[in-house]
Motif scaffolding. Structure first.
Motif, PDB file in Angstrom:
ATOM      1  N   TYR A 151      13.135  40.532  34.676  1.00 52.15           N
ATOM      2  CA  TYR A 151      14.535  40.939  34.582  1.00 52.15           C
ATOM      3  C   TYR A 151      14.691  41.879  33.395  1.00 52.15           C
ATOM      4  O   TYR A 151      14.411  41.492  32.258  1.00 52.15           O
ATOM      5  N   LYS A 152      15.108  43.109  33.693  1.00 54.11           N
ATOM      6  CA  LYS A 152      15.108  44.148  32.654  1.00 54.11           C
ATOM      7  C   LYS A 152      16.208  43.984  31.618  1.00 54.11           C
ATOM      8  O   LYS A 152      16.137  44.514  30.522  1.00 54.11           O
ATOM      9  N   TYR A 153      17.286  43.259  31.990  1.00 55.27           N
ATOM     10  CA  TYR A 153      18.499  43.323  31.173  1.00 55.27           C
ATOM     11  C   TYR A 153      18.755  42.066  30.357  1.00 55.27           C
ATOM     12  O   TYR A 153      19.870  41.834  29.903  1.00 55.27           O
ATOM     13  N   ALA A 154      17.717  41.243  30.177  1.00 52.56           N
ATOM     14  CA  ALA A 154      17.933  39.956  29.516  1.00 52.56           C
ATOM     15  C   ALA A 154      18.637  40.122  28.170  1.00 52.56           C
ATOM     16  O   ALA A 154      19.477  39.307  27.793  1.00 52.56           O
ATOM     17  N   ASP A 168      41.124  37.765  35.606  1.00 50.93           N
ATOM     18  CA  ASP A 168      40.057  38.283  34.735  1.00 50.93           C
ATOM     19  C   ASP A 168      38.734  38.345  35.480  1.00 50.93           C
ATOM     20  O   ASP A 168      37.997  39.327  35.421  1.00 50.93           O
ATOM     21  N   ALA A 169      38.417  37.230  36.162  1.00 54.34           N
ATOM     22  CA  ALA A 169      37.116  37.135  36.836  1.00 54.34           C
ATOM     23  C   ALA A 169      37.049  38.085  38.025  1.00 54.34           C
ATOM     24  O   ALA A 169      35.979  38.601  38.362  1.00 54.34           O
ATOM     25  N   LYS A 170      38.204  38.331  38.644  1.00 55.23           N
ATOM     26  CA  LYS A 170      38.211  39.284  39.761  1.00 55.23           C
ATOM     27  C   LYS A 170      37.801  40.664  39.277  1.00 55.23           C
ATOM     28  O   LYS A 170      37.258  41.463  40.020  1.00 55.23           O
ATOM     29  N   ALA A 171      38.109  40.932  37.989  1.00 54.56           N
ATOM     30  CA  ALA A 171      37.796  42.255  37.447  1.00 54.56           C
ATOM     31  C   ALA A 171      36.341  42.355  36.967  1.00 54.56           C
ATOM     32  O   ALA A 171      35.884  43.443  36.632  1.00 54.56           O
ATOM     33  N   TYR A 172      35.613  41.230  36.916  1.00 56.76           N
ATOM     34  CA  TYR A 172      34.194  41.310  36.518  1.00 56.76           C
ATOM     35  C   TYR A 172      33.456  42.201  37.505  1.00 56.76           C
ATOM     36  O   TYR A 172      33.680  42.120  38.709  1.00 56.76           O
ATOM     37  N   SER A 173      32.515  43.002  36.977  1.00 55.83           N
ATOM     38  CA  SER A 173      31.660  43.767  37.891  1.00 55.83           C
ATOM     39  C   SER A 173      30.682  42.801  38.553  1.00 55.83           C
ATOM     40  O   SER A 173      30.440  41.705  38.051  1.00 55.83           O
ATOM     41  N   ASP A 174      30.124  43.217  39.692  1.00 56.82           N
ATOM     42  CA  ASP A 174      29.112  42.383  40.356  1.00 56.82           C
ATOM     43  C   ASP A 174      27.959  42.107  39.408  1.00 56.82           C
ATOM     44  O   ASP A 174      27.422  40.997  39.348  1.00 56.82           O
ATOM     45  N   GLY A 175      27.594  43.151  38.636  1.00 55.89           N
ATOM     46  CA  GLY A 175      26.485  43.020  37.698  1.00 55.89           C
ATOM     47  C   GLY A 175      26.740  41.942  36.658  1.00 55.89           C
ATOM     48  O   GLY A 175      25.827  41.231  36.242  1.00 55.89           O
ATOM     49  N   ALA A 203      24.207  46.988  29.882  1.00 57.17           N
ATOM     50  CA  ALA A 203      23.517  47.625  31.008  1.00 57.17           C
ATOM     51  C   ALA A 203      23.493  46.697  32.218  1.00 57.17           C
ATOM     52  O   ALA A 203      23.613  47.145  33.365  1.00 57.17           O
ATOM     53  N   ALA A 204      23.369  45.393  31.940  1.00 62.17           N
ATOM     54  CA  ALA A 204      23.320  44.426  33.046  1.00 62.17           C
ATOM     55  C   ALA A 204      24.606  44.479  33.870  1.00 62.17           C
ATOM     56  O   ALA A 204      24.580  44.397  35.092  1.00 62.17           O
ATOM     57  N   TRP A 205      25.748  44.614  33.163  1.00 61.88           N
ATOM     58  CA  TRP A 205      27.028  44.616  33.863  1.00 61.88           C
ATOM     59  C   TRP A 205      27.192  45.850  34.750  1.00 61.88           C
ATOM     60  O   TRP A 205      27.983  45.844  35.679  1.00 61.88           O
ATOM     61  N   ARG A 206      26.431  46.920  34.405  1.00 65.30           N
ATOM     62  CA  ARG A 206      26.529  48.152  35.211  1.00 65.30           C
ATOM     63  C   ARG A 206      25.567  48.148  36.402  1.00 65.30           C
ATOM     64  O   ARG A 206      25.567  49.080  37.195  1.00 65.30           O
ATOM     65  N   GLN A 207      24.716  47.108  36.531  1.00 69.67           N
ATOM     66  CA  GLN A 207      23.770  47.057  37.659  1.00 69.67           C
ATOM     67  C   GLN A 207      24.493  47.186  38.992  1.00 69.67           C
ATOM     68  O   GLN A 207      25.570  46.629  39.161  1.00 69.67           O
TER      69      GLN A 207
END
Ligand code: HEC
Length: 177
Positions: free
Chosen positions: A67-70, A132-139, A75-79
């Motif tokens: 996992y690259k984003y540990a 709030d959680a609805k606005a989280y990115s999938d990443g 960056a993980a959130w932009r996956q």
């Protein structure tokens, strides 16, 4: 019959050994002494090392993608979600099953964090269906599952299949609707 019993007794007696730590007398030896070293055994050439070695640094097991984003949540959130927009029965079934096994115990069947263990927890699990959680990115959701967040542990060990983790993300999206 007597002969057979006598022969059998020889084997049984030969197997016993009065002197504590010595190995048994081996009647048929050819299968017992082998050049190979058992995985948990000491390596006779290296003395202090067990046969089973830790892999050299920087190597990964076959078929395993690290996992690259540990350590890089931003960056993980932009996956990108490879299953973005995929609400096929197969994906949602997989997500529902995994969510039920690993997440519902804290985040509740509906994602509202109403679950029996929650009242005992000092830091409450995030309500996954609030605005709030609805606005989280999938990443961001994927990152929480893969690397954990705060008091929530990482679930990459329990859910090694990346597709299953993304399927959970898609399932959480359906809960939010
Ligand atoms: C043992 C209880 C527990 C389990 C099981 C659990 N979580 Fe959590 N989760 C938490 C807690 C507690 C927090 C809040 C962490 C904090 O703020 O320190 C949290 C936070 C989150 C967040 C917010 C992440 C962020 O970036 O703010 C998401 C998304 C999430 N969990 C999803 C999941 C999913 C999906 C699963 C199943 C794979 C899961 N959780 C399993 C307890 C749990």
């Amino acid at each position: 019959m007597k002969k057979l019993f006598a022969a059998f007794s020889v084997f049984v007696i030969a197997g016993c050994n009065a002197k504590g730590n010595n190995t048994n007398i081996e009647v048929i030896q050819n299968m017992m002494d082998q050049v190979t070293i058992k995985s948990q055994d000491w390596d006779p050439k290296e003395g202090d090392k067990v046969q089973m070695r830790t892999p050299p640094p920087g190597t990964v097991p076959r078929g395993f993608t690290p996992y690259k984003y540990a350590t890089d949540p931003a960056a993980a959130w932009r996956q990108q979600n490879p299953l973005a927009g995929n609400s096929s029965e197969e994906v949602l079934d997989l997500g529902r099953k995994q969510y039920g096994i690993y997440c519902a115990v804290c985040h509740g069947d509906k994602g509202d964090s109403i679950a029996p263990v929650v009242e005992k927890m000092l830091v409450k699990p995030r309500n996954l269906i609030m605005a709030d959680a609805k606005a989280y990115s999938d990443g961001r959701i994927y990152h929480a599952i893969t690397a954990g967040i705060g008091l929530m542990g990482a679930y990459a060990g329990q859910i090694p299949d990346e597709k299953a983790r993304w399927a959970i993300v898609n399932y959480v999206r359906t809960l939010q609707r």
